[in-house]
Design a protein around this motif. Structure first.
Motif, PDB file in Angstrom:
ATOM      1  N   ILE A 146      83.161  31.184   4.275  1.00 35.01           N
ATOM      2  CA  ILE A 146      82.799  29.689   3.837  1.00 35.01           C
ATOM      3  C   ILE A 146      82.977  28.882   5.295  1.00 35.01           C
ATOM      4  O   ILE A 146      82.120  28.077   5.585  1.00 35.01           O
ATOM      5  N   ARG A 147      84.396  28.952   5.839  1.00 33.44           N
ATOM      6  CA  ARG A 147      84.475  28.062   6.916  1.00 33.44           C
ATOM      7  C   ARG A 147      83.880  28.510   8.213  1.00 33.44           C
ATOM      8  O   ARG A 147      83.339  27.479   8.658  1.00 33.44           O
ATOM      9  N   GLN A 148      83.566  29.951   8.293  1.00 32.96           N
ATOM     10  CA  GLN A 148      82.821  30.260   9.473  1.00 32.96           C
ATOM     11  C   GLN A 148      81.296  29.746   9.539  1.00 32.96           C
ATOM     12  O   GLN A 148      80.789  29.144  10.235  1.00 32.96           O
ATOM     13  N   LYS A 149      80.883  29.893   8.342  1.00 32.55           N
ATOM     14  CA  LYS A 149      79.514  29.140   8.146  1.00 32.55           C
ATOM     15  C   LYS A 149      79.567  27.747   8.313  1.00 32.55           C
ATOM     16  O   LYS A 149      78.422  27.329   8.705  1.00 32.55           O
ATOM     17  N   ARG A 150      80.190  27.038   7.699  1.00 32.50           N
ATOM     18  CA  ARG A 150      80.480  25.774   7.873  1.00 32.50           C
ATOM     19  C   ARG A 150      80.537  25.163   9.066  1.00 32.50           C
ATOM     20  O   ARG A 150      79.962  24.260   9.579  1.00 32.50           O
ATOM     21  N   ASP A 151      81.209  25.985  10.168  1.00 29.36           N
ATOM     22  CA  ASP A 151      81.307  25.646  11.567  1.00 29.36           C
ATOM     23  C   ASP A 151      80.127  26.083  12.438  1.00 29.36           C
ATOM     24  O   ASP A 151      80.168  25.987  13.732  1.00 29.36           O
ATOM     25  N   GLY A 152      79.191  26.835  11.726  1.00 30.95           N
ATOM     26  CA  GLY A 152      77.986  27.154  12.457  1.00 30.95           C
ATOM     27  C   GLY A 152      78.252  28.715  13.010  1.00 30.95           C
ATOM     28  O   GLY A 152      77.341  29.015  13.974  1.00 30.95           O
ATOM     29  N   VAL A 153      79.203  29.334  12.727  1.00 23.69           N
ATOM     30  CA  VAL A 153      79.450  30.806  13.099  1.00 23.69           C
ATOM     31  C   VAL A 153      78.335  31.686  12.586  1.00 23.69           C
ATOM     32  O   VAL A 153      78.026  31.700  11.535  1.00 23.69           O
ATOM     33  N   VAL A 154      77.819  32.670  13.340  1.00 24.66           N
ATOM     34  CA  VAL A 154      76.848  33.795  13.069  1.00 24.66           C
ATOM     35  C   VAL A 154      77.707  34.492  12.376  1.00 24.66           C
ATOM     36  O   VAL A 154      78.529  35.319  12.862  1.00 24.66           O
ATOM     37  N   LEU A 155      77.440  34.920  10.884  1.00 22.89           N
ATOM     38  CA  LEU A 155      78.364  35.926  10.139  1.00 22.89           C
ATOM     39  C   LEU A 155      77.952  37.218  10.579  1.00 22.89           C
ATOM     40  O   LEU A 155      76.913  37.580  10.684  1.00 22.89           O
ATOM     41  N   GLU A 156      79.040  38.329  10.938  1.00 17.41           N
ATOM     42  CA  GLU A 156      78.832  39.605  11.033  1.00 17.41           C
ATOM     43  C   GLU A 156      78.297  39.983   9.598  1.00 17.41           C
ATOM     44  O   GLU A 156      78.811  39.610   8.557  1.00 17.41           O
ATOM     45  N   GLY A 157      77.679  41.206   9.762  1.00 19.34           N
ATOM     46  CA  GLY A 157      77.109  41.893   8.471  1.00 19.34           C
ATOM     47  C   GLY A 157      77.975  42.352   7.409  1.00 19.34           C
ATOM     48  O   GLY A 157      77.812  42.238   6.125  1.00 19.34           O
ATOM     49  N   SER A 158      79.376  42.867   8.107  1.00 22.48           N
ATOM     50  CA  SER A 158      80.399  43.200   7.365  1.00 22.48           C
ATOM     51  C   SER A 158      80.975  41.916   6.283  1.00 22.48           C
ATOM     52  O   SER A 158      81.390  41.979   5.151  1.00 22.48           O
ATOM     53  N   THR A 159      80.944  40.662   6.777  1.00 22.89           N
ATOM     54  CA  THR A 159      81.508  39.626   6.147  1.00 22.89           C
ATOM     55  C   THR A 159      80.541  39.224   5.147  1.00 22.89           C
ATOM     56  O   THR A 159      80.858  39.016   4.120  1.00 22.89           O
ATOM     57  N   VAL A 160      78.907  39.211   5.488  1.00 22.92           N
ATOM     58  CA  VAL A 160      78.299  39.087   4.725  1.00 22.92           C
ATOM     59  C   VAL A 160      78.308  40.091   3.248  1.00 22.92           C
ATOM     60  O   VAL A 160      78.278  39.628   2.192  1.00 22.92           O
ATOM     61  N   ARG A 173      80.848  41.911   2.215  1.00 26.41           N
ATOM     62  CA  ARG A 173      81.971  41.492   1.313  1.00 26.41           C
ATOM     63  C   ARG A 173      81.942  40.472   0.570  1.00 26.41           C
ATOM     64  O   ARG A 173      82.540  40.389  -0.519  1.00 26.41           O
ATOM     65  N   PHE A 174      81.379  38.982   1.130  1.00 27.34           N
ATOM     66  CA  PHE A 174      81.165  38.059   0.102  1.00 27.34           C
ATOM     67  C   PHE A 174      80.346  38.418  -1.039  1.00 27.34           C
ATOM     68  O   PHE A 174      80.642  38.107  -2.203  1.00 27.34           O
ATOM     69  N   ILE A 175      79.072  39.064  -0.695  1.00 27.50           N
ATOM     70  CA  ILE A 175      78.390  39.407  -1.945  1.00 27.50           C
ATOM     71  C   ILE A 175      79.012  40.379  -2.751  1.00 27.50           C
ATOM     72  O   ILE A 175      78.676  40.274  -3.953  1.00 27.50           O
ATOM     73  N   GLU A 176      79.611  41.415  -2.356  1.00 25.98           N
ATOM     74  CA  GLU A 176      80.517  42.253  -3.280  1.00 25.98           C
ATOM     75  C   GLU A 176      81.356  41.388  -4.107  1.00 25.98           C
ATOM     76  O   GLU A 176      81.728  41.729  -5.597  1.00 25.98           O
ATOM     77  N   GLY A 177      81.965  40.453  -3.387  1.00 27.16           N
ATOM     78  CA  GLY A 177      83.130  39.475  -4.362  1.00 27.16           C
ATOM     79  C   GLY A 177      82.125  38.684  -5.398  1.00 27.16           C
ATOM     80  O   GLY A 177      82.737  38.482  -6.574  1.00 27.16           O
ATOM     81  N   VAL A 178      80.895  38.230  -5.087  1.00 30.40           N
ATOM     82  CA  VAL A 178      80.153  37.835  -6.172  1.00 30.40           C
ATOM     83  C   VAL A 178      79.778  38.621  -7.189  1.00 30.40           C
ATOM     84  O   VAL A 178      80.111  38.277  -8.384  1.00 30.40           O
ATOM     85  N   THR A 179      79.455  39.761  -6.970  1.00 29.81           N
ATOM     86  CA  THR A 179      79.091  40.806  -8.009  1.00 29.81           C
ATOM     87  C   THR A 179      80.516  41.099  -8.900  1.00 29.81           C
ATOM     88  O   THR A 179      79.930  41.223 -10.139  1.00 29.81           O
ATOM     89  N   ALA A 180      81.665  41.361  -8.290  1.00 31.74           N
ATOM     90  CA  ALA A 180      82.709  41.500  -8.827  1.00 31.74           C
ATOM     91  C   ALA A 180      83.430  40.506  -9.560  1.00 31.74           C
ATOM     92  O   ALA A 180      84.496  40.774 -10.214  1.00 31.74           O
ATOM     93  N   GLY A 181      83.157  39.300  -9.312  1.00 34.17           N
ATOM     94  CA  GLY A 181      83.534  38.048 -10.000  1.00 34.17           C
ATOM     95  C   GLY A 181      84.868  37.884  -9.147  1.00 34.17           C
ATOM     96  O   GLY A 181      85.506  36.918  -9.683  1.00 34.17           O
ATOM     97  N   GLU A 182      84.998  38.303  -7.983  1.00 40.11           N
ATOM     98  CA  GLU A 182      86.268  37.720  -7.101  1.00 40.11           C
ATOM     99  C   GLU A 182      85.718  36.431  -6.433  1.00 40.11           C
ATOM    100  O   GLU A 182      86.658  35.810  -6.010  1.00 40.11           O
ATOM    101  N   VAL A 183      84.681  36.169  -6.227  1.00 35.84           N
ATOM    102  CA  VAL A 183      84.331  34.903  -5.739  1.00 35.84           C
ATOM    103  C   VAL A 183      83.901  33.997  -6.653  1.00 35.84           C
ATOM    104  O   VAL A 183      82.911  34.307  -7.614  1.00 35.84           O
ATOM    105  N   SER A 184      84.550  32.753  -6.902  1.00 34.30           N
ATOM    106  CA  SER A 184      84.127  31.624  -7.921  1.00 34.30           C
ATOM    107  C   SER A 184      83.046  30.977  -7.537  1.00 34.30           C
ATOM    108  O   SER A 184      82.251  31.039  -6.486  1.00 34.30           O
ATOM    109  N   ASP A 185      82.380  30.219  -8.885  1.00 33.37           N
ATOM    110  CA  ASP A 185      81.137  29.559  -8.543  1.00 33.37           C
ATOM    111  C   ASP A 185      81.247  28.301  -7.392  1.00 33.37           C
ATOM    112  O   ASP A 185      80.516  28.031  -6.930  1.00 33.37           O
ATOM    113  N   ALA A 186      82.584  28.015  -7.363  1.00 36.74           N
ATOM    114  CA  ALA A 186      82.713  26.781  -6.490  1.00 36.74           C
ATOM    115  C   ALA A 186      82.581  27.221  -5.047  1.00 36.74           C
ATOM    116  O   ALA A 186      82.099  26.667  -4.058  1.00 36.74           O
TER     117      ALA A 186
END
Length: 438
Positions: free
Chosen positions: A10-24, A26-39
């Motif tokens: 979130i911080r990297q995207k907020r600051d305008g960093v181009v995210l690596e594919g592995s970061t994207v 892992r974030f979506i894996e966390g969304v699917t597994a419930g490890e990433v909150s709605d907030a």
């Protein structure tokens, strides 16, 4: 493995960093597994909304969302597989005709569609007006119908791109729906999960579209085509006009009836035929069954005019649980609204403009759409006989016919419909297909 921290993405995207594919991923894996909150989903969506995403980031996001659940494969079919997606409009029942026309031309069309959203109608809501039609068959039945009829129009299962469902629910309540990269990933993740090698996009613009400005629609169309191609899918997009309803009807059962009349040749709205055949032509070109889109459109017209598409539609309906004689007796099978009232023009003039969004909302208020996800839909209500731009009317001539559950709702709809039309000395419809990308 190093522990993944969603807040860092979130911080990297907020600051305008181009995210690596592995970061994207892992974030979506966390969304699917419930490890990433709605907030955290909301914060990521807002960062993407404000900072944007590069095409490569959007491809990575699309593929990660696609891979968050099941993916289908169609290697066992003896012909090419293709589909189309529309961004939604009023009186847009193209899918009901396009799928069987394309099937009659040699394509296999496993079309996963959605329900109504806002003022726009939903293909699944329309099909549920057909008694017995199963919009959520199991995968085996879905596959069998595609093989047997050449096409099947069904709804998304919970196992296809589940990350998209969770992310969209958060975007819907956090003012981040309009982000082009997030819209692109949402649309394409579901279509790619359906195992499509080629896809045609129908991006609407005008008063009845979500993208009312043409430049916004073209931006979305380019994003969809570029990301789909980056994900390995052959893709193109048509930008089509939604400054008036595409068909002369709007609703659920009334649009199904309109589709049957279109397929049988009883009645074909001019703009509806133009868009349907143009999209079929693009599908056949991308699947390499036609050399050009024009050749594909001519193939589609022959399949339609010779009745081969009608036969495919009837087979699909019957195979998914609908009446075997639906095409022959559709008026008997479809629900009918008990109240029908004309909307008379108050003055003489030519239809200059139509607020298509207002007409869509009139259908919703009649009960033909939803204001909440859990709301029931009345399949019988709607509008028919909608006057197109350019039609000359005399006082008392009908702007439309309201189909309602009771007289009070019909009278309210009459006021809504009358307010949506502006008459003047002159008016003319432009082309329905106004741009092509890819």
């Amino acid at each position: 493995m190093t522990r993944f921290l969603p807040q860092e993405a979130i911080r990297q995207k907020r600051d305008g960093v181009v995210l690596e594919g592995s970061t994207v991923r892992r974030f979506i894996e966390g969304v699917t597994a419930g490890e990433v909150s709605d907030a955290q989903i909301a914060a990521f969506a807002m960062a993407a909304f404000l900072r944007g995403m590069t095409p490569s980031e959007t491809v990575d996001l699309t593929l990660a969302m696609r891979d968050s659940g099941d993916t289908l494969r169609w290697d066992d079919l003896p012909g090419p597989v293709a589909d189309k997606h529309s961004t939604g409009g009023v009186g847009d029942n193209v899918s009901l005709m396009l799928a069987p026309i394309a099937a009659a031309c040699g394509l296999y069309v496993p079309m996963i569609s959605g329900r109504g959203l806002g003022h726009t109608g939903g293909t699944l809501d329309k099909l549920e007006a057909i008694p017995g039609y199963d919009v959520r068959p199991d995968e085996r039945r879905f596959r069998d119908v595609v093989r047997e009829a050449g096409c099947a129009i069904v709804g998304q299962t919970a196992r296809l791109a589940p990350a998209d469902g969770r992310i969209y629910a958060v975007r819907d309540v956090t003012a981040t729906v309009e982000s082009v990269p997030l819209i692109t990933a949402s649309i394409l993740s579901k279509k790619l999960a359906a195992g499509l090698p080629s896809l045609v996009l129908d991006v609407k613009t005008g008063s009845g579209a979500f993208m009312s400005r043409r430049e916004d629609a073209e931006t979305l169309a380019r994003s969809l085509v570029e990301v789909a191609q980056g994900a390995g899918v052959a893709a193109s997009a048509l930008v089509t006009d939604m400054d008036q309803p595409l068909a002369s009807v709007a609703g659920n059962a009334v649009e199904v009836a309109n589709a049957v009349r279109f397929l049988t040749g009883e009645r074909q709205d001019t703009r509806l035929r133009e868009v349907t055949l143009a999209l079929c032509g693009e599908m056949l070109r991308l699947a390499q069954l036609a050399g050009t889109a024009g050749e594909g459109a001519a193939m589609a017209a022959r399949a339609l005019d010779e009745g081969r598409a009608t036969e495919r539609f009837g087979r699909m309906v019957a195979a998914l649980g609908g009446p075997a004689d639906f095409v022959e007796r559709f008026e008997h099978h479809l629900p009918q609204a008990p109240v029908r009232l004309e909307v008379p023009a108050g003055e003489a003039g030519t239809v200059q403009t139509v607020d298509a969004r207002a007409l869509g909302l009139a259908v919703v208020r009649l009960g033909g759409g939803r204001t909440r996800a859990e709301d029931p839909v009345d399949p019988a209500v709607g509008l028919t006989g909608l006057a197109p731009i350019g039609r000359r009317l005399e006082p008392g001539d009908a702007l439309a016919v309201v189909h309602a559950r009771d007289r009070a709702s019909a009278e309210a709809a009459i006021a809504d419909v009358r307010a949506a039309f502006r008459l003047g000395e002159a008016g003319a419809s432009g082309p329905a297909v106004i741009g092509r990308i890819g």
